[in-house]
Design a protein around this motif. Structure first.
Motif, short mmCIF file in Angstrom:
data_model
loop_
_atom_site.label_atom_id
_atom_site.label_comp_id
_atom_site.label_asym_id
_atom_site.label_seq_id
_atom_site.Cartn_x
_atom_site.Cartn_y
_atom_site.Cartn_z
N UNK A 709 0.81 -1.22 0.00
CA UNK A 709 0.00 0.00 0.00
C UNK A 709 0.85 1.27 0.00
N UNK A 710 2.14 1.13 -0.36
CA UNK A 710 3.08 2.24 -0.46
C UNK A 710 3.53 2.78 0.90
N UNK A 711 3.16 2.12 1.99
CA UNK A 711 3.65 2.52 3.31
C UNK A 711 4.90 1.71 3.64
N UNK A 712 5.61 2.12 4.68
CA UNK A 712 6.81 1.40 5.10
C UNK A 712 6.73 1.07 6.58
N UNK A 713 7.55 0.12 6.97
CA UNK A 713 7.66 -0.25 8.38
C UNK A 713 9.10 -0.66 8.64
N UNK A 714 9.58 -0.40 9.83
CA UNK A 714 10.93 -0.84 10.23
C UNK A 714 10.86 -1.32 11.68
N UNK A 715 12.00 -1.76 12.17
CA UNK A 715 12.05 -2.22 13.56
C UNK A 715 11.68 -3.66 13.75
N UNK A 716 11.55 -4.42 12.64
CA UNK A 716 11.22 -5.84 12.74
C UNK A 716 12.51 -6.66 12.77
N UNK A 717 12.64 -7.51 13.76
CA UNK A 717 13.85 -8.33 13.86
C UNK A 717 13.78 -9.56 12.96
N UNK A 718 12.60 -9.83 12.41
CA UNK A 718 12.41 -10.99 11.55
C UNK A 718 11.57 -10.56 10.36
N UNK A 719 11.80 -11.17 9.20
CA UNK A 719 11.01 -10.84 8.02
C UNK A 719 9.55 -11.24 8.24
N UNK A 720 8.61 -10.55 7.55
CA UNK A 720 7.18 -10.88 7.72
C UNK A 720 6.84 -12.33 7.36
N UNK A 721 7.52 -12.88 6.38
CA UNK A 721 7.29 -14.29 6.01
C UNK A 721 8.53 -14.80 5.29
N UNK A 722 8.52 -16.09 4.96
CA UNK A 722 9.62 -16.61 4.13
C UNK A 722 9.11 -17.03 2.75
N UNK A 723 7.98 -16.47 2.32
CA UNK A 723 7.56 -16.56 0.93
C UNK A 723 8.35 -15.47 0.18
N UNK A 724 9.60 -15.77 -0.16
CA UNK A 724 10.53 -14.75 -0.66
C UNK A 724 11.35 -15.27 -1.83
N UNK A 725 11.84 -14.33 -2.62
CA UNK A 725 12.98 -14.63 -3.50
C UNK A 725 14.00 -13.51 -3.33
N UNK A 726 15.25 -13.81 -3.64
CA UNK A 726 16.37 -12.91 -3.34
C UNK A 726 17.13 -12.61 -4.61
N UNK A 727 17.48 -11.32 -4.80
CA UNK A 727 18.30 -10.92 -5.94
C UNK A 727 19.54 -10.20 -5.43
#
Length: 781
Positions: A709-727
């Motif tokens: 939704x174009x907002x940001x968040x910080x301060x998380x010690x862990x990613x929101x999920x591991x449905x990820x890909x990395x570049x």
């Protein structure tokens, strides 16, 4: 002529004497050979024993066949590879030789007692079992570094025949029948230890109701050295029937088959019928009682009823004790058994005794709990919740303060005092009112009372609770338990786990899932039962009393009262999480066998519920970038997100591979969730396994996460999920390597997505349809 006749007579007698001596020699040799054969150590059994002294069972082979044991010993250089070659080498059904044992002895320090075993023995001579196991114990003292092999003494109280098994070692057998086909692998139930497989040509019935000295490893009896007692003493035995039928000829009592009097009993997990000849008061003991038995020569010589019986609510359970209301903490006997009585009785595991239940009679012998009988069915109408501290960081408190709109009864042991409504009651961990592990019961006089914990803060302020409380001191700190009826508990869980503004059908879905989860936690008898609780009030279980409820959340609980999601009649695992990436995964992400949970599958979180193949990086990347996929949550903030990290940031958590050069997903579970991540560094590589570990390794409070939704968040010690890909990006001039991480969803991805459930409810689906979508095949009732 006479002299010739006498000479012929003498010659004839001499020939007869020679023939007799020859026959005696042959018979003696045959007997010796037979005896030698019976005691010969077969190669397959020797290899199994040696392998089990060197490694845990699972690393040797999935079925622990003799061939697997041999191959394991070859791979670990316990058997010479050259000796193992050739078509006739190392046949498993052949005798183990002194030459083979001598090769192993070369790996050990010399010992004069072991030297004697080899004296005057050539390499081809067969080793008998007694000699092998004398050597084996010395071998284990030097080579069994982890204590896999145990020398134990215990009584055999039951024997089970494993039908269809054969004890003569063959390539793929675990064991087998003797040469005449009479014996196979048996399960021998030992009184103070576990059940063991027993593979031998010897009849195991000779050991029933005897105490034996044996060598065991990884669930196998390797060798029985001797009988140490002909008497068996069994405490806390459940008496099924007292009758006058024939003796138990199937349990080694063949010589007692003519005795009419017998007791049918449950000794731990084994049901048997055992004869007795002399009454000695045995005939008067009624079925349904708990008794102590003494057995000699296959016959009951003493049976005494346990008279000291108590009952009451079970407050807490640990490995050694059971706490019972009004009786305090009582130690369990080492041979404690709990039984479900009736015509077809069974033994129940101690973990099946529910904390908070009052459906057992307990029998005490010599100050210890000896046995229990279940007297009724436990109903999941109450739950006991451990209340954590302010920030949910610790289970314990140093000070607890409360105030109620009802008078409070405070009880510690036999001491009772009252606190008036509106007066604050306070307990400190340094108070001398009660000792370590002693329990304080705090009970409102009014059933519908509300009690506020003024020493505790939640999102709603100082939380108020229904029900009663217990405060227990462990190791100098206080633990607070709230016992409350299930439906009242859920009215404080649903608004804490799902926004109360959600559609009522979504809230009802959450209520059913939360109720099912709570009931399953009660049955699981987890780590909190040592304090007397089923769950805590945090995200470790499900959040309780953190957000104020509304009329809708209360109605959601009331309108689904008592309903749970069941699979094959048992509580289902109704996991839930906040937001999906448009796809779910299965229970394999936690190391479980997905086949155990056929209702937790990977599928698209869209109206068509498609099955998606996303196990390669290319497939998953394409899915994550597909803006046309009709996901229920496509407009939610966490449906898609991205962030950027660096090798310098990653080194804060991954510091065992040198300078980090690359990170990549090398294995994905169904739904595309990352299962294994490879980290390559200047001094090595490592694999990080599991979605929680991957999220934690990549997360850092300094990262800025850009949301859908174009907002940001910080301060998380862990990613929101591991449905990820990395570049990965190219390193800069200072060798800083940046990694773009693209992800979807918020949570573990197993079971129900709460935001998707909200969208489904808005589209017209009811709570039963929503549950069926996420937990296909479960029944709500």
């Amino acid at each position: 002529m006479k002299r010739i006749r006498n000479l012929l007579i003498l010659t004839n007698k001499f020939i007869k004497l020679i023939l007799c001596l020859s026959i005696i020699t042959v018979v003696f040799a045959g007997l010796t050979a037979c005896s030698d054969t019976e005691n010969t150590m077969l190669r397959g059994r020797a290899y199994r024993a040696l392998a089990l002294s060197y490694s845990e069972r699972s690393k040797i082979g999935d079925e622990l066949t003799y061939a697997q044991c041999r191959d394991f010993l070859i791979e670990t250089d316990m058997i010479d590879r050259q000796r193992a070659s050739g078509s006739n080498a190392l046949k498993l059904d052949k005798a183990y030789t002194y030459g083979e044992m001598r090769e192993l002895y070369k790996k050990l320090p010399a010992d004069e007692n072991i030297d004697k075993l080899f004296k005057n023995k050539n390499n081809k001579k067969r080793v008998n079992e007694e000699v092998f196991y004398e050597f084996y114990i010395y071998w284990c003292k030097n080579m069994d570094k982890f204590g896999f092999v145990q020398e134990i003494e215990d009584t055999i109280y039951g024997i089970e025949d494993k039908k269809g098994t054969e004890s003569q070692p063959q390539e793929n057998n675990t064991s087998g029948t003797s040469k005449d086909g009479s014996n196979g692998i048996h399960v021998l139930y030992t009184y103070n230890n576990n059940a063991f497989n027993y593979d031998s040509d010897k009849d195991p019935q000779q050991y029933l109701d005897k105490k034996i000295d044996m060598i065991t490893a990884s669930g196998e009896i390797l060798h029985i050295r001797k009988i140490t007692s002909e008497e068996a003493v069994y405490s806390g035995v459940y008496l099924v029937k007292n009758n006058r039928t024939a003796g138990d000829t199937s349990s080694g009592n063949k010589n007692k088959a003519d005795i009419g009097k017998s007791l049918e009993v449950m000794i731990r997990s084994v049901r048997r019928t055992i004869p007795f000849s002399e009454d000695k008061g045995i005939e008067s003991i009624l079925a349904g009682n708990v008794v102590n038995l003494v057995i000699e020569n296959g016959e009951i010589v003493s049976a005494k009823k346990l008279e000291n019986k108590i009952s009451g609510k079970v407050i807490s359970i640990d490995n050694e004790n059971i706490e019972i209301e009004n009786y305090g903490i009582l130690p369990k006997a080492s041979d404690f058994s709990s039984y479900i009585p009736g015509e077809n009785p069974s033994r129940e595991a101690v973990k099946s005794i529910h904390v908070g239940s009052d459906v057992h009679d307990f029998f005490i012998l010599d100050g210890k709990l000896q046995a229990a009988l279940k007297t009724g069915e436990y109903t999941h109408d109450k739950i006991r919740v451990l209340i954590m501290n302010d920030n949910y960081k610790f289970k314990h408190h140093y000070n607890i303060k409360m105030i109620s709109d009802s008078d409070l009864e405070i009880r510690v042991g036999s001491i009772v005092k009252n606190v008036k409504a509106g007066e604050e009651f306070s307990v400190n961990n340094t108070d001398q009112e009660f000792d370590n592990k002693q329990r304080m019961f705090v009970t409102p006089v009014l059933q519908e009372a509300s009690t506020k914990i003024t020493s505790l803060k939640r999102s709603l302020g100082n939380p108020s609770y229904g029900g009663s409380f217990e405060i227990v001191k462990h190791d100098g700190v206080l633990f607070l338990i709230n016992e409350i009826d299930m439906e009242s508990y859920l009215k404080k869980v649903v608004p804490s786990e799902m926004p109360s503004k959600f559609h009522i059908e979504a809230l009802k879905t959450q209520a059913v899932c939360a109720r099912t989860y709570a009931c399953k936690q009660i049955d699981l008898a987890g780590e909190l039962r040592v304090y007397g609780a089923h769950a805590d009030d945090s995200i470790n279980y499900q959040v309780y009393n953190n957000v104020e409820g509304t009329e809708d959340t209360d109605n959601a609980v009331d309108e689904t009262k008592g309903e749970c999601a069941l699979y094959n009649g048992k509580y289902a695992e109704t996991f839930f999480y906040a937001t999906s990436a448009g796809v779910s995964t299965d229970a394999g992400i936690w190391g479980d066998d997905p086949a155990k949970y056929p209702y937790l599958t990977s599928h698209g979180i869209s109206p068509a519920r498609p099955v998606l193949n996303l196990t390669t990086n290319e497939e998953f990347k394409a899915f994550l970038n597909n803006k046309e996929f009709p996901a229920y949550e496509k407009d939610y903030p966490y449906y898609r997100w991205n962030t950027q990290t660096t090798n310098k940031i990653l080194k804060n958590k991954i510091n065992d591979v040198g300078d980090i050069l690359n990170i990549s997903i090398v294995q994905r579970s169904p739904g595309g969730i990352a299962k294994k991540m490879r980290v390559d560094g200047s001094s090595g590589s490592r694999i990080i396994t599991g979605q929680n570990s991957i999220r934690a390794a990549l997360g850092d409070e300094s990262l800025i996460i850009d949301k859908n939704d174009k907002t940001t968040i910080s301060g998380l010690s862990s990613l929101p999920s591991s449905f990820i890909y990395i570049e990965p990006l190219a390193p800069d001039s200072e060798n800083v390597i940046k990694f773009n991480i693209y992800g979807g969803g918020n949570g573990h991805g197993v079971g129900m997505s709460q935001n998707a459930a909200g969208e489904m409810a808005q589209s017209g689906m009811d709570y039963r349809q929503i549950i069926d979508f996420f937990f296909k095949g479960v029944e709500v009732r």
